[in-house]
Design an enzyme around this catalytic site. Sequence first.
Site, short mmCIF file in Angstrom:
data_model
loop_
_atom_site.label_atom_id
_atom_site.label_comp_id
_atom_site.label_asym_id
_atom_site.label_seq_id
_atom_site.Cartn_x
_atom_site.Cartn_y
_atom_site.Cartn_z
N GLN A 9 0.82 -1.20 0.00
CA GLN A 9 0.00 0.00 0.00
C GLN A 9 0.86 1.26 0.00
O GLN A 9 1.88 1.32 0.68
CB GLN A 9 -0.88 -0.01 1.26
CG GLN A 9 -2.22 0.64 1.04
CD GLN A 9 -3.26 0.17 2.07
OE1 GLN A 9 -3.19 -0.95 2.53
NE2 GLN A 9 -4.19 1.01 2.41
N SER A 87 4.22 -6.40 2.82
CA SER A 87 2.86 -6.39 3.37
C SER A 87 1.88 -7.00 2.38
O SER A 87 1.97 -8.17 2.04
CB SER A 87 2.48 -4.95 3.77
OG SER A 87 1.27 -4.92 4.49
N LEU A 88 0.96 -6.20 1.84
CA LEU A 88 0.02 -6.68 0.81
C LEU A 88 0.76 -7.40 -0.32
O LEU A 88 0.26 -8.39 -0.88
CB LEU A 88 -0.74 -5.47 0.24
CG LEU A 88 -1.32 -5.64 -1.17
CD1 LEU A 88 -2.56 -6.50 -1.11
CD2 LEU A 88 -1.61 -4.30 -1.79
N ARG A 112 -9.09 -9.25 2.91
CA ARG A 112 -8.11 -8.60 3.80
C ARG A 112 -8.37 -7.09 3.88
O ARG A 112 -8.37 -6.51 4.96
CB ARG A 112 -6.70 -8.87 3.25
CG ARG A 112 -5.54 -8.28 4.04
CD ARG A 112 -4.24 -8.60 3.31
NE ARG A 112 -3.04 -8.32 4.07
CZ ARG A 112 -2.35 -7.19 4.00
NH1 ARG A 112 -2.76 -6.21 3.20
NH2 ARG A 112 -1.25 -7.02 4.72
N HIS A 195 -0.26 -3.73 10.87
CA HIS A 195 0.83 -4.49 11.48
C HIS A 195 1.02 -4.15 12.96
O HIS A 195 2.14 -3.98 13.43
CB HIS A 195 2.14 -4.30 10.68
CG HIS A 195 1.99 -4.72 9.26
ND1 HIS A 195 1.90 -6.05 8.89
CD2 HIS A 195 1.86 -4.00 8.11
CE1 HIS A 195 1.72 -6.12 7.58
NE2 HIS A 195 1.68 -4.89 7.09
N GLN A 244 0.78 -12.13 9.78
CA GLN A 244 1.33 -10.91 9.16
C GLN A 244 0.57 -9.64 9.52
O GLN A 244 1.16 -8.58 9.69
CB GLN A 244 1.37 -11.10 7.64
CG GLN A 244 2.19 -10.06 6.91
CD GLN A 244 1.50 -9.59 5.64
OE1 GLN A 244 0.36 -9.14 5.67
NE2 GLN A 244 2.19 -9.68 4.53
#
Length: 293
Positions: A9, A87-88, A112, A195, A244
């Site tokens: 992101q 991340s993503l 998600r 996170h 995660q």
Amino acid sequence: MKAYLFPGQGSQFSGMGKDLYENNAQARALFDKANDILGFEITKVMFEGTDEELKQTNVTQPAIFLHSVILASTIENFAPDMVAGHSLGEFSALVAAGALSFEDALRLVAKRADAMQRACELNPSTMAAVLALDDDKIEAICASVESEVVVAANFNCPGQVVISGSHEGVRLAGEKLKDAGAKRVLPLPVGGAFHSPLMEPAREELAAAIESTVFSTPRCAIYQNVNAQPATDIETIKANLIVQLTAPVRWTQSVRNMVADGATEFIECGPGKVLQGLVKKIALEAVTSGVQA
């Protein structure tokens, strides 16, 4: 050895994927399929949307995923030696490595994004980038803020760590970090504390979806965010993917481990050049490039 990297992101921009759609029949078919799966024309938002529209988590995440994965699918003789995603981007990396199908991964990414959006609304929260301070010191200072939730969330490169938590937690930690010598503490334009423990409701929601999705053994190792280690075992990959959302992204260590395991060339696949910049600060000798749409 070639390592393919997939962004998260923040890399989105208006017009992303438009050239791919217009000039590649295979890419167009995948974009059209994505519109059907998501139940709305994400291509319209990607190609023509405002920055504000693109910033909505439920748009941003599938948009970046689609741009990254569809771009990778157009690479001739695509054969990564290893992959990682920020991340993503870990979902994009899993598709590129053959561990998830395009359709299943897109459904998980949409789930998600929705779950994270709900968690953000449940617990108003934020993130901030901390510049030029030691990782250990940042972790210790976050831990010293006992009255609020605040943690080190993204270890992006030496001298750049993102903290995540409640608005007050990030503010209090920010003051302490500046007193400790941080060059700057920059609030980030995000919808919530990604996170961090505040994403627990989203983690629970996503866990059920991941457990019911079919994964395959990847064709190469994926270096996962939560421990920066290479994984090919399906159960390990799934467990790390679930954790995660509430665990930090260990990007610095991931890149270092990839270099230690033989990576000499890092190729970013997706919108922007953020990861190329981070790699340059982590592994000075590495060759970096991006895939051209």
